[in-house]
Design a protein around this motif. Structure first.
Motif, PDB file in Angstrom:
ATOM      1  N   HIS A 169      18.294  -8.837  38.830  1.00 23.03           N
ATOM      2  CA  HIS A 169      18.230  -8.995  37.446  1.00 23.03           C
ATOM      3  C   HIS A 169      17.498 -10.244  37.117  1.00 23.03           C
ATOM      4  O   HIS A 169      17.900 -11.019  37.840  1.00 23.03           O
ATOM      5  CB  HIS A 169      19.711  -9.022  36.879  1.00 23.03           C
ATOM      6  CG  HIS A 169      20.416  -7.731  36.995  1.00 23.03           C
ATOM      7  ND1 HIS A 169      20.262  -6.586  36.113  1.00 23.03           N
ATOM      8  CD2 HIS A 169      21.414  -7.081  37.857  1.00 23.03           C
ATOM      9  CE1 HIS A 169      21.047  -5.508  36.496  1.00 23.03           C
ATOM     10  NE2 HIS A 169      21.489  -5.803  37.449  1.00 23.03           N
TER      11      HIS A 169
ATOM     12  N   TYR B 166      19.438 -14.884  32.693  1.00 18.06           N
ATOM     13  CA  TYR B 166      19.721 -14.719  31.422  1.00 18.06           C
ATOM     14  C   TYR B 166      20.347 -15.946  30.945  1.00 18.06           C
ATOM     15  O   TYR B 166      21.536 -16.464  31.515  1.00 18.06           O
ATOM     16  CB  TYR B 166      20.798 -13.808  31.400  1.00 18.06           C
ATOM     17  CG  TYR B 166      21.103 -13.153  30.052  1.00 18.06           C
ATOM     18  CD1 TYR B 166      20.170 -12.485  29.191  1.00 18.06           C
ATOM     19  CD2 TYR B 166      22.688 -12.917  29.555  1.00 18.06           C
ATOM     20  CE1 TYR B 166      20.543 -11.647  27.912  1.00 18.06           C
ATOM     21  CE2 TYR B 166      22.728 -12.469  28.346  1.00 18.06           C
ATOM     22  CZ  TYR B 166      21.748 -11.749  27.451  1.00 18.06           C
ATOM     23  OH  TYR B 166      21.763 -11.107  26.207  1.00 18.06           O
ATOM     24  N   HIS B 167      19.662 -16.717  30.072  1.00 21.73           N
ATOM     25  CA  HIS B 167      20.153 -18.029  29.701  1.00 21.73           C
ATOM     26  C   HIS B 167      19.987 -18.189  28.341  1.00 21.73           C
ATOM     27  O   HIS B 167      19.588 -17.304  27.485  1.00 21.73           O
ATOM     28  CB  HIS B 167      19.088 -19.121  30.139  1.00 21.73           C
ATOM     29  CG  HIS B 167      17.854 -18.852  30.246  1.00 21.73           C
ATOM     30  ND1 HIS B 167      17.151 -18.087  31.071  1.00 21.73           N
ATOM     31  CD2 HIS B 167      16.946 -18.827  29.230  1.00 21.73           C
ATOM     32  CE1 HIS B 167      15.925 -17.898  30.742  1.00 21.73           C
ATOM     33  NE2 HIS B 167      15.685 -18.327  29.573  1.00 21.73           N
TER      34      HIS B 167
ATOM     35  N   ARG C 167      21.099 -15.857  23.510  1.00 20.95           N
ATOM     36  CA  ARG C 167      21.010 -15.711  25.287  1.00 20.95           C
ATOM     37  C   ARG C 167      19.594 -14.741  25.332  1.00 20.95           C
ATOM     38  O   ARG C 167      19.462 -13.713  24.495  1.00 20.95           O
ATOM     39  CB  ARG C 167      22.167 -15.102  25.672  1.00 20.95           C
ATOM     40  CG  ARG C 167      23.357 -16.079  25.792  1.00 20.95           C
ATOM     41  CD  ARG C 167      24.672 -15.529  26.095  1.00 20.95           C
ATOM     42  NE  ARG C 167      24.439 -15.028  27.458  1.00 20.95           N
ATOM     43  CZ  ARG C 167      24.506 -15.438  28.523  1.00 20.95           C
ATOM     44  NH1 ARG C 167      24.707 -16.705  28.767  1.00 20.95           N
ATOM     45  NH2 ARG C 167      24.278 -14.856  29.791  1.00 20.95           N
ATOM     46  N   SER C 168      18.831 -15.103  26.333  1.00 19.27           N
ATOM     47  CA  SER C 168      17.619 -14.203  26.525  1.00 19.27           C
ATOM     48  C   SER C 168      17.042 -14.406  27.737  1.00 19.27           C
ATOM     49  O   SER C 168      17.525 -15.311  28.594  1.00 19.27           O
ATOM     50  CB  SER C 168      16.655 -14.891  25.499  1.00 19.27           C
ATOM     51  OG  SER C 168      15.191 -14.034  25.560  1.00 19.27           O
ATOM     52  N   THR C 169      16.252 -13.485  28.083  1.00 19.33           N
ATOM     53  CA  THR C 169      15.239 -13.818  29.514  1.00 19.33           C
ATOM     54  C   THR C 169      14.156 -14.446  29.232  1.00 19.33           C
ATOM     55  O   THR C 169      13.413 -14.528  30.384  1.00 19.33           O
ATOM     56  CB  THR C 169      15.187 -12.312  30.232  1.00 19.33           C
ATOM     57  OG1 THR C 169      14.472 -11.491  29.483  1.00 19.33           O
ATOM     58  CG2 THR C 169      16.497 -11.611  30.543  1.00 19.33           C
TER      59      THR C 169
END
Length: 73
Positions: free
Chosen positions: A6, A9-10, A25-27
């Motif tokens: 995965h 994610y931050h 929150r996003s990649t």
């Protein structure tokens, strides 16, 4: 489940077109990066339900309305 499959994610800052900054929150990017939007849900007619105009090119809309006038359009 496989490890390291995965993406990270931050939290990032998303800058809306009106200048507001929202944390999400996003990649995308790295922790703390800022993403500036060109079009956002607060102003785009697809999300705000803005008025749209039907262009009656060659009488197509009129023809459709006449054909289905008894169905409640």
């Amino acid at each position: 489940m496989k490890k390291n499959t995965h993406p990270d994610y931050h939290v990032i800052d998303v800058k809306m077109t009106n200048g507001d900054v929202v944390q999400m929150r996003s990649t995308w990017g790295s922790e703390g990066d800022q993403l500036a939007l060109d079009i956002d849900p607060s102003v785009h007619p697809a999300w705000t339900g803005g008025s749209t105009r039907l262009m009656d090119t060659g009488g197509r809309v009129s023809k459709f309305k006449k054909k289905y006038e008894g169905l409640g359009f």
